[in-house]
Scaffold this motif. Sequence first.
Motif, PDB file in Angstrom:
ATOM      1  N   PHE A 141      32.229  -1.427  21.165  1.00 15.26           N
ATOM      2  CA  PHE A 141      30.875  -1.666  21.638  1.00 15.26           C
ATOM      3  C   PHE A 141      30.694  -1.453  23.136  1.00 15.26           C
ATOM      4  O   PHE A 141      31.569  -1.673  23.954  1.00 15.26           O
ATOM      5  CB  PHE A 141      30.323  -3.016  21.204  1.00 15.26           C
ATOM      6  N   THR A 142      29.521  -0.991  23.411  1.00 14.02           N
ATOM      7  CA  THR A 142      29.183  -0.481  24.730  1.00 14.02           C
ATOM      8  C   THR A 142      29.520  -1.452  25.858  1.00 14.02           C
ATOM      9  O   THR A 142      30.150  -1.079  26.835  1.00 14.02           O
ATOM     10  CB  THR A 142      27.671  -0.170  24.762  1.00 14.02           C
ATOM     11  N   ALA A 143      29.112  -2.686  25.709  1.00 11.07           N
ATOM     12  CA  ALA A 143      29.263  -3.633  26.818  1.00 11.07           C
ATOM     13  C   ALA A 143      30.726  -3.888  27.159  1.00 11.07           C
ATOM     14  O   ALA A 143      31.072  -4.147  28.308  1.00 11.07           O
ATOM     15  CB  ALA A 143      28.576  -4.939  26.469  1.00 11.07           C
ATOM     16  N   VAL A 144      31.607  -3.810  26.149  1.00 13.74           N
ATOM     17  CA  VAL A 144      33.028  -4.069  26.404  1.00 13.74           C
ATOM     18  C   VAL A 144      33.624  -2.946  27.244  1.00 13.74           C
ATOM     19  O   VAL A 144      34.301  -3.178  28.243  1.00 13.74           O
ATOM     20  CB  VAL A 144      33.801  -4.185  25.060  1.00 13.74           C
ATOM     21  N   ARG A 145      33.325  -1.739  26.826  1.00 17.72           N
ATOM     22  CA  ARG A 145      33.991  -0.630  27.502  1.00 17.72           C
ATOM     23  C   ARG A 145      33.234  -0.137  28.724  1.00 17.72           C
ATOM     24  O   ARG A 145      33.807   0.482  29.610  1.00 17.72           O
ATOM     25  CB  ARG A 145      34.184   0.522  26.503  1.00 17.72           C
ATOM     26  N   TYR A 146      31.953  -0.387  28.775  1.00 18.53           N
ATOM     27  CA  TYR A 146      31.165   0.143  29.894  1.00 18.53           C
ATOM     28  C   TYR A 146      30.413  -0.982  30.612  1.00 18.53           C
ATOM     29  O   TYR A 146      29.188  -0.946  30.728  1.00 18.53           O
ATOM     30  CB  TYR A 146      30.165   1.198  29.390  1.00 18.53           C
ATOM     31  N   PRO A 147      31.134  -1.982  31.131  1.00 20.37           N
ATOM     32  CA  PRO A 147      30.445  -3.130  31.737  1.00 20.37           C
ATOM     33  C   PRO A 147      29.663  -2.733  32.984  1.00 20.37           C
ATOM     34  O   PRO A 147      28.740  -3.430  33.385  1.00 20.37           O
ATOM     35  CB  PRO A 147      31.590  -4.091  32.086  1.00 20.37           C
TER      36      PRO A 147
END
Length: 508
Positions: A27-33
């Motif tokens: 998921f986006t938020a984990v990898r692209y904070p």
Amino acid sequence: MSSMNKLSATIRTFHSSAARFKKNVEFTAVRYPYLKRGNYSFLSDRHLGFFQSILSPHQVLTDEINDLSGYNVDWMHSVRGSSRLVLRPKTTEEVGAILQYCNAQNIAVCPQGGNTGLVGGSVPVFDEVIMSLGLMDAVISVDELSGIAIVQAGCVLEKLETILHLNNLTLPLDLGAKGSCQIGGNVATNAGGIRLLRYGNLHGSVLGLTAVLANGQIMDCLSTNKKDNTGYDLKQLFIGSEGTLGVVTQVALHCPSKPTSVQVGFFGINSFDNVLETLRLSKQNLGEILSSCELIDQSSLECVTSQLKLKSPDLVNHFPFYILLETSGSNADHDAEKLNSLLEMLLKNGTIVDGTIAVDSTQATNLWTLRERIAEALASEGYVYKYDVSVPIRQFYQLVDVMRARLEKLPIRCCGYGHLGDGNLHLNITSQEYSSELLNKIEPFVYDWVSRQRGSVSAEHGLGLKKRDYIEYTKSPTSVHWMRRMKKLFDPNNILNPYKIFPGTLNE
Ligand SMILES: O=C(O)CC[C@@H](O)C(=O)O
Ligand SMILES: [Zn+2]
């Protein structure tokens, strides 16, 4: 021997079953904070009211659980947006009206085809409005004489192929995702696949297209001329633009004649030098009937057979490498003889150790299944770090060896397979679950390695969100500068698929 019709009817539907796999969670938020939402308008009742006034109820989806979840997440379950609205236009004019409004109101839009992409390009990153082209699925015309088909962007590839076959034509591209990917998405991503070796990529096969620009203007480039040198060929800009320059709504495609004889061979090989020699001799001896040359390494075969409970081909042994060859021609006896004598020659001179040729369409399908379902098998194994790179053909497998050495002793599986004939390697590394530590061991090392070979960090999947930070490992700073200028020219407010292709924000 098998006919193309029979083959096509049974092969490749992995996306429908794989959609059920939920393991590849990141998921986006984990990898692209570090990603920040752009300064776009939030969706209001007034906006919704406008869309409802120009579209029918079934074209405006707002139910978060029942409607939106499938559109918000990618096939790999690794990127998830939080869009609150899916719009499903039925005509180019409706696409125009939507974009004109979004541009004026500063609303970001994520165009979406079959949502089978692997780099997070077809799903929103934040709350972009999703524009799904799925209702625009008509095949407008097919002309056997000229070999030209005109089709709406949302047409699923397999449906188009079935109709082409009825007209003695076939598609110049073929993908494992053909059961759900759409031709507009294929064009927008310049999808490659397993026939590129024979027919080239979509920059050559697309004769024309209609694109709707960010301001709603309709750009009619729907030419069907095979030759047209009247200035710049603007349609090329939209092929591979990943929905960042405009929304493709119609495509004119040049389609080759449908082959009436398709043969499939599967060879076991002891060394990569012999893999290269097999390719060389196959090209030399099969000539123009060679339509695919795919590599599968032992690790990939092990993964696909064990994860999906499939049977390995009946070869005498396990081999470090396997090649799947396909010929497509018009004379079954001639083609079968060519492939059989190639097999005999390769066995006799020791280039391959064992090999089999499909005797009917079921066997051919089974062999193709082993190749085409590797992505699905990997996804069901755990978390997958995916790399889709172009490398010089002689270095095709080096990167896999280098990564295995680099990640030695770690609990991972490292697979190398892909479109050998095009120099397009799919390097996939699987681990139980996502780990940023492991990711840092892999990236940017992989990209740096590819860059030093002057390869491409994305051969056929595009940059999307996942690869955007690595564009300069392949494109020169001057090229990226002019790409940004072009984006600014076509989409000054950056409403079309923002956060994709370019690192940072467009103002940087
Ligand atoms: O998942 C991959 O790495 C590759 C997917 C697709 O491009 C294929 O060739 O099977
Ligand atoms: Zn591929």
